[in-house]
Scaffold this motif. Structure first.
Motif, PDB file in Angstrom:
ATOM      1  N   PHE A 142       2.132   4.889   2.513  1.00 19.83           N
ATOM      2  CA  PHE A 142       3.805   6.255   2.403  1.00 19.83           C
ATOM      3  C   PHE A 142       3.056   7.356   2.979  1.00 19.83           C
ATOM      4  CE2 PHE A 142       5.134   3.437  -1.222  1.00 19.83           C
ATOM      5  CZ  PHE A 142       5.992   2.463  -0.391  1.00 19.83           C
ATOM      6  N   THR A 171      -3.305  11.467  -9.534  1.00 14.72           N
ATOM      7  CA  THR A 171      -2.656  10.161  -8.763  1.00 14.72           C
ATOM      8  C   THR A 171      -2.483   9.429  -9.886  1.00 14.72           C
ATOM      9  OG1 THR A 171      -5.358   8.565  -8.934  1.00 14.72           O
ATOM     10  CG2 THR A 171      -4.822  10.274  -6.677  1.00 14.72           C
ATOM     11  N   THR A 172      -2.040   8.052  -9.224  1.00 12.48           N
ATOM     12  CA  THR A 172      -1.102   7.489  -9.912  1.00 12.48           C
ATOM     13  C   THR A 172      -1.782   6.526 -10.419  1.00 12.48           C
ATOM     14  OG1 THR A 172       0.912   7.750  -8.916  1.00 12.48           O
ATOM     15  CG2 THR A 172      -0.152   4.974 -10.073  1.00 12.48           C
ATOM     16  N   SER A 173      -3.222   5.978 -10.185  1.00 10.89           N
ATOM     17  CA  SER A 173      -4.644   5.484 -10.198  1.00 10.89           C
ATOM     18  C   SER A 173      -4.856   5.772 -11.155  1.00 10.89           C
ATOM     19  CB  SER A 173      -5.462   5.866  -9.242  1.00 10.89           C
ATOM     20  OG  SER A 173      -4.671   4.775  -7.622  1.00 10.89           O
ATOM     21  N   HIS A 179       1.345  -2.419  -7.356  1.00  8.87           N
ATOM     22  CA  HIS A 179      -0.057  -2.000  -6.694  1.00  8.87           C
ATOM     23  C   HIS A 179      -1.684  -2.137  -7.211  1.00  8.87           C
ATOM     24  CE1 HIS A 179      -2.843   1.587  -5.321  1.00  8.87           C
ATOM     25  NE2 HIS A 179      -1.641   1.230  -4.222  1.00  8.87           N
ATOM     26  N   CYS A 187      -3.746  -0.924  -8.078  1.00  4.71           N
ATOM     27  CA  CYS A 187      -4.436   0.193  -9.090  1.00  4.71           C
ATOM     28  C   CYS A 187      -4.253  -0.252 -10.486  1.00  4.71           C
ATOM     29  CB  CYS A 187      -3.782   1.975  -9.398  1.00  4.71           C
ATOM     30  SG  CYS A 187      -2.124   1.543  -9.599  1.00  4.71           S
ATOM     31  N   THR A 222       7.121  -1.722 -11.700  1.00  3.62           N
ATOM     32  CA  THR A 222       7.415  -1.210 -10.776  1.00  3.62           C
ATOM     33  C   THR A 222       8.766  -0.535 -10.065  1.00  3.62           C
ATOM     34  OG1 THR A 222       5.166  -1.691  -9.494  1.00  3.62           O
ATOM     35  CG2 THR A 222       6.313  -0.272  -8.140  1.00  3.62           C
ATOM     36  N   GLY A 233       9.665   0.166  -6.408  1.00  2.00           N
ATOM     37  CA  GLY A 233       9.497   0.914  -5.064  1.00  2.00           C
ATOM     38  C   GLY A 233       7.836   0.816  -4.889  1.00  2.00           C
ATOM     39  N   THR A 260       4.576  -0.913  -3.189  1.00  4.24           N
ATOM     40  CA  THR A 260       3.905  -0.455  -2.013  1.00  4.24           C
ATOM     41  C   THR A 260       4.313  -1.182  -0.992  1.00  4.24           C
ATOM     42  OG1 THR A 260       1.910   0.134  -3.797  1.00  4.24           O
ATOM     43  CG2 THR A 260       1.894   0.681  -1.838  1.00  4.24           C
ATOM     44  N   ASP A 277       5.347   2.628 -12.888  1.00  3.26           N
ATOM     45  CA  ASP A 277       5.303   3.198 -11.458  1.00  3.26           C
ATOM     46  C   ASP A 277       6.134   3.072 -10.914  1.00  3.26           C
ATOM     47  OD1 ASP A 277       3.487   3.883  -9.419  1.00  3.26           O
ATOM     48  OD2 ASP A 277       2.416   1.549  -9.167  1.00  3.26           O
ATOM     49  N   ALA A 335       5.591   5.589  -7.883  1.00  4.60           N
ATOM     50  CA  ALA A 335       4.652   6.974  -7.030  1.00  4.60           C
ATOM     51  C   ALA A 335       4.759   6.842  -5.615  1.00  4.60           C
ATOM     52  CB  ALA A 335       3.057   5.703  -7.426  1.00  4.60           C
ATOM     53  N   TYR A 336       6.145   6.155  -5.517  1.00  3.51           N
ATOM     54  CA  TYR A 336       6.683   6.529  -3.803  1.00  3.51           C
ATOM     55  C   TYR A 336       7.934   7.019  -4.475  1.00  3.51           C
ATOM     56  CZ  TYR A 336       8.879   6.050   0.053  1.00  3.51           C
ATOM     57  OH  TYR A 336      10.443   6.118   1.098  1.00  3.51           O
ATOM     58  N   ASN A 352       4.469  10.005  -7.599  1.00  2.00           N
ATOM     59  CA  ASN A 352       3.971  11.540  -7.034  1.00  2.00           C
ATOM     60  C   ASN A 352       4.719  12.096  -6.494  1.00  2.00           C
ATOM     61  OD1 ASN A 352       1.649   9.257  -7.917  1.00  2.00           O
ATOM     62  ND2 ASN A 352       0.542   9.069  -6.383  1.00  2.00           N
ATOM     63  N   HIS A 361       3.158  14.497  -4.655  1.00  2.00           N
ATOM     64  CA  HIS A 361       2.100  13.792  -3.958  1.00  2.00           C
ATOM     65  C   HIS A 361       2.743  13.076  -2.636  1.00  2.00           C
ATOM     66  CE1 HIS A 361      -1.244  11.936  -5.870  1.00  2.00           C
ATOM     67  NE2 HIS A 361      -0.763  10.929  -4.973  1.00  2.00           N
ATOM     68  N   LYS A 362       3.563  12.280  -2.475  1.00  2.00           N
ATOM     69  CA  LYS A 362       3.763  11.229  -1.853  1.00  2.00           C
ATOM     70  C   LYS A 362       5.365  11.728  -0.788  1.00  2.00           C
ATOM     71  CE  LYS A 362       1.494   7.261  -2.611  1.00  2.00           C
ATOM     72  NZ  LYS A 362       1.812   5.803  -3.667  1.00  2.00           N
TER      73      LYS A 362
HETATM   74  C1  LIG Z   1       0.883   4.520  -3.709  1.00  3.60           C
HETATM   75  C2  LIG Z   1       0.831   3.562  -4.749  1.00  3.60           C
HETATM   76  C3  LIG Z   1       0.161   4.167  -5.676  1.00  3.60           C
HETATM   77  C4  LIG Z   1      -1.185   4.450  -5.173  1.00  3.60           C
HETATM   78  O1  LIG Z   1      -1.185   5.899  -5.740  1.00  3.60           O
HETATM   79  P1  LIG Z   1      -2.576   6.979  -6.285  1.00  3.60           P
HETATM   80  O2  LIG Z   1      -1.632   8.061  -6.849  1.00  3.60           O
HETATM   81  O3  LIG Z   1      -3.173   6.922  -4.580  1.00  3.60           O
HETATM   82  O4  LIG Z   1      -3.240   6.461  -6.776  1.00  3.60           O
HETATM   83  C5  LIG Z   1       0.361   3.544  -7.186  1.00  3.60           C
HETATM   84  N1  LIG Z   1       1.522   2.185  -6.825  1.00  3.60           N
HETATM   85  C6  LIG Z   1       2.026   2.422  -5.849  1.00  3.60           C
HETATM   86  C7  LIG Z   1       3.575   2.505  -6.402  1.00  3.60           C
HETATM   87  C8  LIG Z   1       2.037   3.344  -4.643  1.00  3.60           C
HETATM   88  O5  LIG Z   1       3.115   3.842  -3.855  1.00  3.60           O
END
Ligand SMILES: *Cc1c(COP(=O)(O)O)cnc(C)c1O
Length: 478
Positions: A69, A137-139, A174, A176, A227, A229, A231, A256, A258-259, A285, A287-288
């Protein structure tokens, strides 16, 4: 150095390779074996950046970077990072960084409103019960949410019950999620199958059945993660229905995004984000996709008490009077960067309207690529195009031919994509999201895909339809 950076950024579209042609160990021998005893000149260091380090860079900000992503960057957020670095403030408690604590609460509230999140997630000036915090981070956010979940599940129970805790997610979650279970020590981890019939979204009946079976076996549902979205394919789990299925089980519900969470800024995408009123925590995030250079993950909780229960520990030297909110109690590390400044600069200097237009632009670019895929009978879309992601593959060919297609595409280095597996099928992923990506880059990517398909399909036809032939193609292209 600022000039070098400006030149680099300007030349990004013309980089001969998006991903470098280097092998593990390429830097050994290029950097001195030991740190120097005496200072060296700035020019010498810059020369090394140019000659030795740059050849090993994957150009994530290239307009032809379509892998993973995006992790995009912006000028305002980079400027904010300079202030953050120079101030060097470590705002673990209100007293250690009053401005970073207060600005973080304000930015988390701004962001909650921009994304249309429930009012329960608002910081309320640190007064609770809910609130937001910036994680790296999401993790980390998922570990933190899981720790809160465990604290809440175990309240009033014998400590040995921690061996009975169960965590649930889909097999599209993910990695994580599983890693968080490993870290926190959750022994029972359910990765419930999500199927292509439902576009890889987790079905509430599957969750409910799993929870019921575990309860019947004497286990304790502790944590559910949905989730928005995924990955692999940007699948969207039906949060409202899943939360309803888990309601009454006592499990903490985390989402989650994240993206895809950035897309919540767009009213026309909000239907993907229904049901958040019913969840315990939510993270995404910036940051994505949201122009906030790494790292910045926004995590909100509706009730921060279990979080603080899990993570508060105040040694005597950190005790201070009159704290409104100490973010050290909301995260794993003690120290923390002044990350909210990035969001402040970004939102002040660009404004929400510009950012919405920018996100819409990326979604339109992905749709344009998906249209080209759909119009070519050799190809199929492996999942509906969502947000900035397109999953596609050559239809009716052995997996080796699709692997050869990706190898052929990436071999030239002009663009960079990765693959995933969907229902066991080798699938290519094109993720739009670099700040500088325009229609011309997506069009060029499609032309490269179509040309690479010519090559691998011809080789496949020549070597026969058998598996052996396709393997040879994959080998030669790699
Ligand atoms: C990228 C992603 C993560 C991991 O994100 P980090 O911030 O790198 O830990 C977790 N879940 C999803 C759905 C992602 O796309």
């Amino acid at each position: 150095m600022v000039d070098m950076i400006a030149d680099y950024y300007e030349a990004l579209p013309d980089q001969p390779r998006v991903s470098p042609d280097v092998q593990p160990g390429f830097l050994r021998g290029a950097v001195p074996p030991r740190a120097p005893e005496q200072p060296e000149s700035f020019d010498a260091v810059m020369a090394d950046v140019r000659d030795k380090l740059m050849p090993g860079v994957v150009h994530w900000q290239s307009p032809s970077f379509f892998a993973y992503f995006p992790s995009n960057y912006s000028f305002p957020a980079a400027l904010a990072d300079m202030w953050s670095s120079v101030l060097g403030m470590v705002g673990f408690s209100w007293a250690a960084g009053p401005v970073s604590t207060e600005l973080e609460m304000a930015m988390m509230d701004w962001m909650a409103d921009l994304c249309g999140l429930p009012q329960a997630f608002k910081c309320n000036g640190g007064g609770g019960p809910g609130g937001g915090v910036i994680q790296g981070t999401t993790s980390e956010a998922v570990v933190v949410a899981l720790l809160a979940a465990r604290a809440r599940s175990l309240a009033g129970r014998p400590p040995a019950d921690k061996l009975k805790l169960v965590a649930y997610s889909s097999d599209q979650a993910h990695s994580c999620f599983k890693k968080a279970c490993m870290i926190v020590g959750i022994d029972h981890v359910r990765l419930l199958p999500a199927s292509p019939q439902h576009d890889w979204a987790l079905q509430p009946q599957a969750l409910q059945a799993a929870i019921e079976a575990d309860v019947a076996a004497g286990l304790i549902p502790c944590f559910v993660m949905a989730t928005i979205g995924t990955t692999s394919s940007c699948a969207v789990d039906p949060v409202a229905q899943l939360a309803a299925a888990a309601a009454g089980s006592g499990a903490w519900f985390h989402v989650d995004a994240a993206y895809a969470g950035s897309a919540a800024l767009l009213p026309e995408q909000r239907h993907h984000f229904c049901g958040l009123e019913a969840v315990d925590s939510y993270s995404f995030n910036p940051h994505k996709w949201l122009l906030t250079n790494f790292d910045c993950c926004c995590l909100w909780v509706a009730d921060s008490a279990p979080l603080k229960e899990a993570l508060s520990l105040t040694p005597v030297f950190l005790r201070a009077a009159g704290n409104s909110l100490d973010y050290k109690d909301w995260q794993i590390p003690l120290g923390r960067r002044f990350r909210s400044l990035k969001l402040y600069f970004l939102l002040r200097m660009y404004g929400a309207e510009f950012i919405r237009a920018y996100l819409r632009h990326h979604i339109a670019l992905a749709a344009a690529f998906a249209q080209r895929v759909d119009a070519d009978p050799r190809f199929e879309l492996a999942a509906p195009q969502r947000f900035g992601l397109v999953c596609f593959r050559l239809r009716d060919v052995p997996r080796e031919v699709n692997a050869a297609l990706l190898a052929q595409l990436n071999a030239g280095g002009r663009l960079f994509l990765i693959h995933t597996e969907l229902a066991g099928a080798y699938t290519l992923r094109l993720a739009v999201g670099s700040a500088s990506t325009q229609l011309q880059h997506v069009t060029a990517a499609w032309e490269a895909v179509a040309a690479a398909a010519d090559v691998v399909l011809e080789a496949h036809a020549e070597t026969g339809q058998g598996k052996e032939g396709a393997k040879a193609v994959a080998g030669s292209a790699a």
